[in-house]
Enzyme design. Structure first.
Site, short mmCIF file in Angstrom:
data_model
loop_
_atom_site.label_atom_id
_atom_site.label_comp_id
_atom_site.label_asym_id
_atom_site.label_seq_id
_atom_site.Cartn_x
_atom_site.Cartn_y
_atom_site.Cartn_z
N SER A 131 -10.17 -9.52 5.05
CA SER A 131 -9.00 -10.27 5.51
C SER A 131 -7.69 -9.69 4.99
O SER A 131 -6.67 -9.74 5.69
CB SER A 131 -9.12 -11.74 5.08
OG SER A 131 -10.29 -12.32 5.62
N HIS B 1 -4.98 -12.59 1.45
CA HIS B 1 -4.24 -12.62 2.71
C HIS B 1 -2.77 -12.26 2.51
O HIS B 1 -2.22 -11.42 3.23
CB HIS B 1 -4.37 -14.00 3.35
CG HIS B 1 -5.76 -14.30 3.84
ND1 HIS B 1 -6.06 -15.42 4.58
CD2 HIS B 1 -6.93 -13.64 3.68
CE1 HIS B 1 -7.35 -15.43 4.87
NE2 HIS B 1 -7.90 -14.36 4.31
#
Length: 288
Positions: free
Chosen positions: A190, A236
């Site tokens: 991610s 993230h």
């Protein structure tokens, strides 16, 4: 009585004309010559030219004067985004290994601050990007990579794209190293994917394209990051910031000596992240 005229003296035999042989393959006879240098060339050495055939050396000499095509931001032209496909295959293979070995592969490759600092397992900062926590996790990341990866690979070229992906993943891991609890493991691509999202936004702005779609996608995923429990927001955010900044440095590099500026930007990003890792690792060991 008639007499026979004397027979003419025997004429010497004319030597047969030697059959020319290819200048690169002396064992192959040929009557074809290069249109530029006129050296004999066999079928294996013939290269189609505007008129007739040319030898490999003459073709190479002619190509040196032709400016090679480049991607939008200076990389080599990409016809097949094989780097994206290779990353997808690696993700799937590692996930298969996770499934077959239980937690063994996950434990060996996952990122956790104490493992990096105390055990000197710095490889975890990168390998964690190829490990996933479940079917939905890998499906989303692979889908996102399949959608945006080829676009960026064609825009940047293979090498710049690899640098963007790896450094974005590293940026997510480094922020986790600084903020996450020492024994908290994190996995997933991610961070790299968010870095690619940020790069798509930057490239779109540079090319004066409509970036509202990717902006909405980033906002939605950031909302999910903070709403759904169990998601590493550090990975993230770290990947998004790192990927956006690096993509900006590559996309907005001056056209004069653009490759040099891009190399310096990539090297600088790696150096900065390495310093952050060393500083944080030293602080963890000092506090232990």
């Amino acid at each position: 009585m008639t007499s026979q005229p004397p027979s003419p003296p025997p004429q010497p035999e004319q030597p047969a004309e030697a059959v020319p042989t290819c200048y690169r393959h002396p064992d192959k006879e040929t009557w074809v010559r290069c249109q530029r240098c006129e050296r004999p060339i066999c079928p294996d050495c013939m290269r189609d030219a505007a008129v007739g055939f040319q030898c490999p050396e003459c073709v190479a000499e002619g190509n040196r004067g032709i400016r090679q095509a480049k991607s939008t931001f200076g990389g080599s032209v990409v016809r097949t985004p094989f780097v994206t496909y290779a990353i997808l295959v690696i993700n799937i293979l590692v996930f298969g290994a996770q499934y077959l070995t239980g937690d063994e592969v996950t434990a060996e490759l996952a990122m956790w601050p104490a493992g990096v600092a105390a055990l000197d397992q710095y490889y975890r900062l990168i390998t964690a990007a190829f490990v996933h926590g479940g079917v939905f996790h890998i499906l989303f990341n692979c889908w996102a990579l399949y959608v945006v990866g080829p676009y960026l690979e064609r825009a940047f070229g293979h090498v710049r794209y690899v640098a963007l992906y790896v450094i974005s993943a590293l940026g997510g891991s480094v922020l986790g190293l600084w903020i996450d609890p020492l024994n908290q493991p994190t996995v997933g691509a991610s961070g790299a994917i968010f870095g690619l999202f940020g790069a798509v936004f930057v490239v779109g702005r540079k090319l004066n394209m409509d970036v509202r779609g990717i902006a909405v996608l980033i906002v939605i995923n950031l909302a999910i990051t903070f709403i759904v429990p169990g998601i590493s927001w550090t990975g993230h955010i770290g990947g998004l910031i790192t990927g956006s900044l690096l993509a900006g440095a590559i996309a907005y590099a001056p056209k004069n000596n653009r490759t040099l500026w891009q190399v310096l930007a990539i090297a600088g990003a790696l150096a900065l992240l390495a310093v952050l890792v060393m500083v944080r690792a030293s602080a963890i060991l000092a506090a232990a």
